[in-house]
Design a protein around this motif. Structure first.
Motif, PDB file in Angstrom:
ATOM      1  N   ASN A 151       1.658  -8.233  17.394  1.00  0.00           N
ATOM      2  CA  ASN A 151       2.799  -7.204  18.461  1.00  0.00           C
ATOM      3  C   ASN A 151       2.223  -5.741  17.789  1.00  0.00           C
ATOM      4  O   ASN A 151       2.863  -5.182  16.552  1.00  0.00           O
ATOM      5  N   THR A 152       1.612  -4.659  18.811  1.00  0.00           N
ATOM      6  CA  THR A 152       1.382  -3.451  17.859  1.00  0.00           C
ATOM      7  C   THR A 152       2.457  -2.671  17.776  1.00  0.00           C
ATOM      8  O   THR A 152       2.268  -1.380  16.904  1.00  0.00           O
ATOM      9  N   ALA A 153       3.608  -2.869  18.216  1.00  0.00           N
ATOM     10  CA  ALA A 153       4.691  -1.802  17.877  1.00  0.00           C
ATOM     11  C   ALA A 153       5.737  -2.318  16.622  1.00  0.00           C
ATOM     12  O   ALA A 153       5.941  -1.354  16.607  1.00  0.00           O
ATOM     13  N   PHE A 154       5.803  -3.700  15.966  1.00  0.00           N
ATOM     14  CA  PHE A 154       5.574  -3.211  14.379  1.00  0.00           C
ATOM     15  C   PHE A 154       5.315  -2.002  13.572  1.00  0.00           C
ATOM     16  O   PHE A 154       3.748  -1.425  13.358  1.00  0.00           O
ATOM     17  N   ASP A 155       5.818  -0.998  12.885  1.00  0.00           N
ATOM     18  CA  ASP A 155       5.233  -0.184  11.840  1.00  0.00           C
ATOM     19  C   ASP A 155       5.901  -0.122  10.423  1.00  0.00           C
ATOM     20  O   ASP A 155       6.022   0.583  10.177  1.00  0.00           O
ATOM     21  N   TYR A 156       6.630  -1.622  10.085  1.00  0.00           N
ATOM     22  CA  TYR A 156       7.219  -1.918   8.885  1.00  0.00           C
ATOM     23  C   TYR A 156       6.674  -2.575   8.567  1.00  0.00           C
ATOM     24  O   TYR A 156       6.568  -3.900   9.089  1.00  0.00           O
ATOM     25  N   PHE A 157       6.152  -3.195   7.565  1.00  0.00           N
ATOM     26  CA  PHE A 157       5.733  -4.720   7.225  1.00  0.00           C
ATOM     27  C   PHE A 157       5.753  -4.683   5.216  1.00  0.00           C
ATOM     28  O   PHE A 157       5.268  -3.764   3.997  1.00  0.00           O
ATOM     29  N   PRO A 158       7.118  -5.542   4.906  1.00  0.00           N
ATOM     30  CA  PRO A 158       7.591  -5.720   3.615  1.00  0.00           C
ATOM     31  C   PRO A 158       6.931  -7.007   3.340  1.00  0.00           C
ATOM     32  O   PRO A 158       6.765  -8.470   4.111  1.00  0.00           O
ATOM     33  N   TRP A 159       6.624  -6.969   2.378  1.00  0.00           N
ATOM     34  CA  TRP A 159       6.525  -8.672   1.430  1.00  0.00           C
ATOM     35  C   TRP A 159       8.262  -8.597   0.638  1.00  0.00           C
ATOM     36  O   TRP A 159       8.840  -8.305  -0.287  1.00  0.00           O
ATOM     37  N   TYR A 160       8.740 -10.218   0.641  1.00  0.00           N
ATOM     38  CA  TYR A 160       9.597 -10.770  -0.232  1.00  0.00           C
ATOM     39  C   TYR A 160       9.356 -11.775  -0.994  1.00  0.00           C
ATOM     40  O   TYR A 160       8.850 -12.781  -1.236  1.00  0.00           O
ATOM     41  N   ALA A 200      13.919 -11.559  -2.270  1.00  0.00           N
ATOM     42  CA  ALA A 200      13.976  -9.524  -2.468  1.00  0.00           C
ATOM     43  C   ALA A 200      13.338  -9.058  -2.216  1.00  0.00           C
ATOM     44  O   ALA A 200      11.675  -9.700  -2.673  1.00  0.00           O
ATOM     45  N   LEU A 201      13.582  -7.718  -1.829  1.00  0.00           N
ATOM     46  CA  LEU A 201      12.224  -7.067  -1.445  1.00  0.00           C
ATOM     47  C   LEU A 201      11.115  -6.704  -2.481  1.00  0.00           C
ATOM     48  O   LEU A 201      11.818  -6.472  -3.437  1.00  0.00           O
ATOM     49  N   LEU A 202      10.436  -7.299  -2.270  1.00  0.00           N
ATOM     50  CA  LEU A 202       8.771  -6.671  -4.075  1.00  0.00           C
ATOM     51  C   LEU A 202       8.353  -5.704  -3.325  1.00  0.00           C
ATOM     52  O   LEU A 202       8.159  -4.925  -3.827  1.00  0.00           O
ATOM     53  N   ILE A 203       7.322  -5.593  -2.345  1.00  0.00           N
ATOM     54  CA  ILE A 203       6.896  -3.606  -1.644  1.00  0.00           C
ATOM     55  C   ILE A 203       6.370  -4.322  -0.326  1.00  0.00           C
ATOM     56  O   ILE A 203       6.418  -4.795   0.219  1.00  0.00           O
ATOM     57  N   ALA A 204       6.316  -2.536   0.365  1.00  0.00           N
ATOM     58  CA  ALA A 204       6.367  -2.813   1.930  1.00  0.00           C
ATOM     59  C   ALA A 204       5.389  -1.706   1.837  1.00  0.00           C
ATOM     60  O   ALA A 204       4.831  -0.718   1.041  1.00  0.00           O
ATOM     61  N   ILE A 205       5.448  -1.653   3.375  1.00  0.00           N
ATOM     62  CA  ILE A 205       4.129  -0.802   3.768  1.00  0.00           C
ATOM     63  C   ILE A 205       3.805  -0.245   5.146  1.00  0.00           C
ATOM     64  O   ILE A 205       4.747  -0.612   5.632  1.00  0.00           O
ATOM     65  N   ARG A 206       4.211   1.366   5.429  1.00  0.00           N
ATOM     66  CA  ARG A 206       4.088   1.503   7.394  1.00  0.00           C
ATOM     67  C   ARG A 206       2.182   1.918   7.210  1.00  0.00           C
ATOM     68  O   ARG A 206       1.416   1.499   6.744  1.00  0.00           O
ATOM     69  N   PRO A 207       2.365   1.385   8.815  1.00  0.00           N
ATOM     70  CA  PRO A 207       0.614   1.529   9.254  1.00  0.00           C
ATOM     71  C   PRO A 207       0.188   2.394   9.039  1.00  0.00           C
ATOM     72  O   PRO A 207      -1.107   2.633   9.249  1.00  0.00           O
ATOM     73  N   ASP A 208       0.340   4.220   8.507  1.00  0.00           N
ATOM     74  CA  ASP A 208      -0.300   4.817   8.111  1.00  0.00           C
ATOM     75  C   ASP A 208      -0.481   5.217   7.154  1.00  0.00           C
ATOM     76  O   ASP A 208      -1.853   5.892   6.529  1.00  0.00           O
ATOM     77  N   VAL A 209      -0.555   3.881   5.748  1.00  0.00           N
ATOM     78  CA  VAL A 209      -1.895   3.764   4.765  1.00  0.00           C
ATOM     79  C   VAL A 209      -2.148   3.216   5.321  1.00  0.00           C
ATOM     80  O   VAL A 209      -1.571   1.424   5.180  1.00  0.00           O
ATOM     81  N   SER A 210      -3.644   2.568   4.088  1.00  0.00           N
ATOM     82  CA  SER A 210      -4.606   1.291   3.700  1.00  0.00           C
ATOM     83  C   SER A 210      -3.711   0.777   2.644  1.00  0.00           C
ATOM     84  O   SER A 210      -4.317  -0.473   2.884  1.00  0.00           O
ATOM     85  N   GLU A 211      -3.690   1.040   1.895  1.00  0.00           N
ATOM     86  CA  GLU A 211      -3.054   0.274   0.137  1.00  0.00           C
ATOM     87  C   GLU A 211      -2.025   0.882  -0.111  1.00  0.00           C
ATOM     88  O   GLU A 211      -1.433   2.144   0.500  1.00  0.00           O
TER      89      GLU A 211
END
Lengths: 113, 113
Positions: free
Chosen positions: B27-36, B45-56
């Motif tokens: 789904n290309t509408a996803f725009d927040y990607f966390p790892w738990y 528990a939230l570990l780290i998260a990223i948005r698609p405007d950065v690659s790392e």
């Protein structure tokens, strides 16, 4: 401060019984979510409250599932006429605003025999 | 249909090694990607998260790599420690409901001393 508190931690119900699961979110948290986690699987969204308003209940599996948050703090998830497939861990989570990180409770493990 | 696919299901790494867990979404509408991170009997528990405007994104020993064109993202745990042994879940959400997550099926990580 205290985290998200859920009770009971464990619940065993006979098939056909009704159960009520309680969630005490972090004080002042506006958003509250319920997720269902089957054994060995990732959590699945059930429902979402913003204050006392239930804004999304698209994940509730059937009309046997009902959630409420009447005063915008404590929430109860009720399951009527429990079935074996309802056996899972029910996770409650809260966040201070719509767009802030979720804090999960330790869940209620429901076993339906 | 699972919206976020996660692999591997389980992973064994020696202490000091690198743990790599992969996820893919459609789904290309996803725009927040966390790892738990989840320990037995505890909530995620939230570990780290990223948005698609950065690659790392890197936080301590944990790094998320994000490939928007391939619709894939991964978690790298550098210098893995026995205390990292847990189940890791990737997730994704859309802007219209930040905390309504679609979780992967989880990766059970075992770091051997």
């Amino acid at each position: 401060g205290a985290g998200v508190s859920q009770s009971p931690r464990y619940k065993v119900a006979k098939r056909g019984q009704d159960v009520a699961l309680r969630c005490d979110p972090i004080s002042g948290h506006v958003s509250l979510f319920w997720y269902q986690q089957a054994l060995g699987q990732g959590p699945e969204f059930l429902t979402y409250f913003q204050n006392e308003a239930q804004l999304d209940k698209s994940g509730l599996p059937s009309d046997r599932f009902f959630a409420e948050r009447p005063e915008g703090s404590v929430s109860t998830l009720k399951i009527q006429r429990t079935q074996q497939e309802d056996s899972a861990v029910y996770l409650c989570a809260s966040s201070s605003t719509e767009n802030s990180p979720l804090h999960f409770g330790n869940g209620t493990r429901l076993t339906v025999t | 249909q699972q919206q976020v696919k996660q692999s591997p299901q389980s992973l064994i790494v020696q202490k000091g090694g690198i743990s790599i867990i992969n996820c893919a979404y459609e789904n290309t509408a996803f725009d927040y990607f966390p790892w738990y991170q989840q320990f037995p009997g505890k909530g995620p528990a939230l570990l780290i998260a990223i948005r698609p405007d950065v690659s790392e994104k890197k936080e301590g020993r944990f790094t998320i790599s994000f490939n928007k064109s391939a619709k894939q993202f991964s978690l790298h745990i550098m210098d893995s420690q026995p205390g990292d042994s847990a189940t890791y879940f990737c997730a994704a959400s859309r802007a219209d409901n930040f905390n309504k997550f679609y979780f992967g099926s989880g990766t059970k990580l075992n770091v051997k001393p």
